[in-house]
Motif scaffolding. Structure first.
Motif, PDB file in Angstrom:
ATOM      1  N   ALA A 178       8.476  -0.256   4.126  1.00 21.75           N
ATOM      2  CA  ALA A 178       9.879  -0.435   3.755  1.00 21.75           C
ATOM      3  C   ALA A 178      10.453   0.845   3.166  1.00 21.75           C
ATOM      4  CB  ALA A 178      10.015  -1.584   2.767  1.00 21.75           C
ATOM      5  N   ARG A 179       9.660   1.549   2.366  1.00 24.98           N
ATOM      6  CA  ARG A 179      10.142   2.825   1.820  1.00 24.98           C
ATOM      7  C   ARG A 179      10.305   3.848   2.943  1.00 24.98           C
ATOM      8  NH1 ARG A 179      13.112   3.908  -0.839  1.00 24.98           N
ATOM      9  NH2 ARG A 179      12.340   5.911  -1.633  1.00 24.98           N
ATOM     10  N   GLU A 180       9.379   3.844   3.896  1.00 17.08           N
ATOM     11  CA  GLU A 180       9.501   4.760   5.031  1.00 17.08           C
ATOM     12  C   GLU A 180      10.774   4.480   5.822  1.00 17.08           C
ATOM     13  OE1 GLU A 180       7.058   5.950   9.114  1.00 17.08           O
ATOM     14  OE2 GLU A 180       5.946   5.117   7.408  1.00 17.08           O
ATOM     15  N   ALA A 212       5.545   4.433  -8.038  1.00 15.11           N
ATOM     16  CA  ALA A 212       6.617   5.309  -8.511  1.00 15.11           C
ATOM     17  C   ALA A 212       6.694   6.583  -7.674  1.00 15.11           C
ATOM     18  CB  ALA A 212       6.392   5.653  -9.977  1.00 15.11           C
ATOM     19  N   ASP A 213       5.544   7.117  -7.298  1.00 15.58           N
ATOM     20  CA  ASP A 213       5.527   8.339  -6.478  1.00 15.58           C
ATOM     21  C   ASP A 213       6.271   8.139  -5.166  1.00 15.58           C
ATOM     22  OD1 ASP A 213       4.021   9.527  -8.440  1.00 15.58           O
ATOM     23  OD2 ASP A 213       2.105   9.354  -7.379  1.00 15.58           O
ATOM     24  N   SER A 214       6.219   6.913  -4.639  1.00 18.48           N
ATOM     25  CA  SER A 214       6.853   6.629  -3.344  1.00 18.48           C
ATOM     26  C   SER A 214       8.311   6.216  -3.491  1.00 18.48           C
ATOM     27  CB  SER A 214       6.092   5.518  -2.615  1.00 18.48           C
ATOM     28  OG  SER A 214       6.358   4.265  -3.213  1.00 18.48           O
ATOM     29  N   GLY A 215       8.759   6.032  -4.739  1.00 18.97           N
ATOM     30  CA  GLY A 215      10.127   5.578  -4.957  1.00 18.97           C
ATOM     31  C   GLY A 215      10.284   4.077  -5.039  1.00 18.97           C
ATOM     32  N   SER A 339      -7.030   0.461   4.005  1.00 16.75           N
ATOM     33  CA  SER A 339      -5.605   0.220   3.814  1.00 16.75           C
ATOM     34  C   SER A 339      -4.892   1.570   3.779  1.00 16.75           C
ATOM     35  CB  SER A 339      -5.356  -0.531   2.499  1.00 16.75           C
ATOM     36  OG  SER A 339      -3.972  -0.704   2.249  1.00 16.75           O
ATOM     37  N   GLU A 340      -3.763   1.643   4.472  1.00 14.11           N
ATOM     38  CA  GLU A 340      -2.923   2.836   4.422  1.00 14.11           C
ATOM     39  C   GLU A 340      -1.700   2.503   3.579  1.00 14.11           C
ATOM     40  OE1 GLU A 340      -2.936   5.234   8.341  1.00 14.11           O
ATOM     41  OE2 GLU A 340      -3.253   3.144   8.945  1.00 14.11           O
ATOM     42  N   GLN A 341      -1.594   3.152   2.425  1.00 13.28           N
ATOM     43  CA  GLN A 341      -0.483   2.835   1.531  1.00 13.28           C
ATOM     44  C   GLN A 341      -0.046   4.061   0.747  1.00 13.28           C
ATOM     45  OE1 GLN A 341      -2.120   0.646  -2.194  1.00 13.28           O
ATOM     46  NE2 GLN A 341      -3.285  -0.207  -0.466  1.00 13.28           N
ATOM     47  N   PHE A 342       1.265   4.248   0.665  1.00 12.58           N
ATOM     48  CA  PHE A 342       1.867   5.313  -0.132  1.00 12.58           C
ATOM     49  C   PHE A 342       1.266   6.682   0.172  1.00 12.58           C
ATOM     50  CE2 PHE A 342       1.866   1.396  -2.853  1.00 12.58           C
ATOM     51  CZ  PHE A 342       3.187   1.054  -2.611  1.00 12.58           C
ATOM     52  N   GLY A 343       1.032   6.949   1.458  1.00  7.98           N
ATOM     53  CA  GLY A 343       0.517   8.244   1.875  1.00  7.98           C
ATOM     54  C   GLY A 343      -0.956   8.446   1.613  1.00  7.98           C
TER      55      GLY A 343
END
Length: 423
Positions: A178-180, A212-215, A339-343
């Motif tokens: 969703a952030r992407e 927080a790093d991902s917004g 899991s792939e999450q927040f980079g």
């Protein structure tokens, strides 16, 4: 073997006499990874009888991990398995709901009538837990099926404000997507940290900063009281703007349809299988997210809701079917998931609940680090963040039951395998 009835070891399947004119019929219930791989493994291992896969969804069988990534973001239309079912002689009966099993009659009951079998494999997976009071509420979504992903794709495309309920694996992966897509994201978690049910506090707590790093905003110690049009109301009265709500608070085995069948279910509703993945009913196996199995490696019964379990277990099931029960092959894997999450690429192998010590390789403030769990000096589990080499070596060391030198293990510059005790 912990949790396994002694009667199972002496059980002899009934009605196994076959003739050339009547080859054995295997029916697999569930068209996800576990069900499809069971059918494929049967053919790979030389099974010549009929194989039928029964799936409740009308779609061609598909893989689930891409749903929270490529399919959700519109980078792929679907994630159908690249399998030529016709050439393998595998019959697909899709859009057919299983409603019960009558083991004494060797029949599967379905929405379109009974389906006879000689051997039945239950691979119905798990279903998401719904947030109480939200069923049928507009704007509230789950993410488990292809239809779910297709409903959510335009939500992301319109860049809605999104509230994600649950900071577990699926919640983090959806928040990442969703952030992407450019959405404003708030993640609401009832516990005090992400992944509270999966990892110890000292390991999961540092992951809080990833949000927080991902917004994305992460609100812990927060429970949803109700969902209103355009907002989620929390237990402290706070209203959080929500053009859409995505619920990711866990999953349970999809086994309610087996009630009254006589097939033993466990405390979490899972099918209780033995070490060969046989159920309490003759000629009925269970594999994947819907079944627990006894692990001699870990000394307890495991219920594993991850892709690799659905990939590996079918080989054991197929082998036992092909050998007609005349094999000693048991299922006792080292559980694995990613899991792939927040980079970040997060991988886990093993089972840490019985560990008596924890060793860090690198610090969680950095981009790459690992955590090792030991029991009596032997590696039993490993979490790797951005360190795939640690995971690959660690998985093999767990399988081997390797004894480790904790002092050497703490040095992240050393290959994990170099910390094995010698002599």
């Amino acid at each position: 073997m912990p949790g396994v009835s002694d009667a199972w070891s002496d059980r002899v399947s009934v009605d196994r006499q076959q003739t050339a004119a009547q080859p054995r019929r295997v029916v697999v219930v569930g068209a996800g990874m576990a069900g499809v791989q069971t059918a494929v493994a049967l053919r790979e291992q030389g099974f010549a009888g009929t194989v039928t896969v029964v799936g409740a969804e009308p779609h061609q069988p598909y893989d689930r991990p891409p749903l929270s990534k490529a399919v959700l973001l519109g980078k792929a239309e679907d994630s159908a398995f690249d399998i030529d079912f016709d050439s393998l002689g595998i019959e697909l009966r899709l859009g057919l709901e299983a409603t019960g099993v009558r083991p004494a009659d060797h029949e599967l009951d379905t929405s379109q009538g009974p389906v006879p079998y000689d051997v039945l494999v239950l691979a119905t997976g798990a279903e998401p837990i719904r947030l109480p009071g939200t069923e049928g509420v507009p704007g509230v979504h789950l993410l488990r099926t292809l239809d779910d992903a297709e409903r959510l794709r335009p939500v992301l495309a319109r860049q809605h404000d999104i509230v994600v309920v649950g900071a577990g694996w699926i919640g983090a992966e959806f928040a990442t997507a969703a952030r992407e897509a450019g959405c404003a994201v708030t993640v609401v978690e009832a516990a005090d940290r992400p992944l509270a049910g999966a990892l110890p506090a000292e390991v999961a707590a540092p992951m809080t900063g990833w949000y927080a790093d991902s917004g994305a905003a992460l609100r812990t110690h927060a429970r949803v009281t109700r969902v209103e049009p355009g907002a989620v109301v929390l237990d402290d009265g706070t209203r959080v703007a929500a053009g859409a709500v995505v619920v990711g608070i866990g999953a349970r085995p999809a086994t309610a349809w087996l009630t009254g069948s006589g097939i033993e279910l466990g405390a979490q509703g899972e099918i209780v299988a033995d070490a060969r993945l046989r159920t309490s009913a003759p000629d009925v196996y269970a594999v994947g997210d819907c079944a627990s199995f006894p692990s001699a490696r870990y000394g307890e019964r495991l219920l594993v809701h991850h892709w690799d379990n659905a990939l590996q277990g079918p080989r054991t099931v197929a082998g036992n079917i092909v050998e007609d029960g005349q094999t000693d092959a048991v299922y006792d894997p080292v559980p694995y998931f990613w899991s792939e999450q927040f980079g970040r690429f997060v991988q886990y192998a093993g089972h840490h609940s019985g560990a008596d010590s924890t060793v860090w390789r690198g610090g969680p403030e950095g981009p790459a680090w690992s955590v090792c769990w030991l029991r009596e000096g032997r590696l039993v589990a490993l979490l790797a963040v951005g360190r795939p080499r640690d995971l690959a070596q660690g998985r093999r060391l767990i399988e081997a039951g390797a004894a480790m030198d904790p002092d050497l293990l703490t040095d992240p510059a050393r290959p994990l395998k170099s910390a094995v005790r010698t002599g």
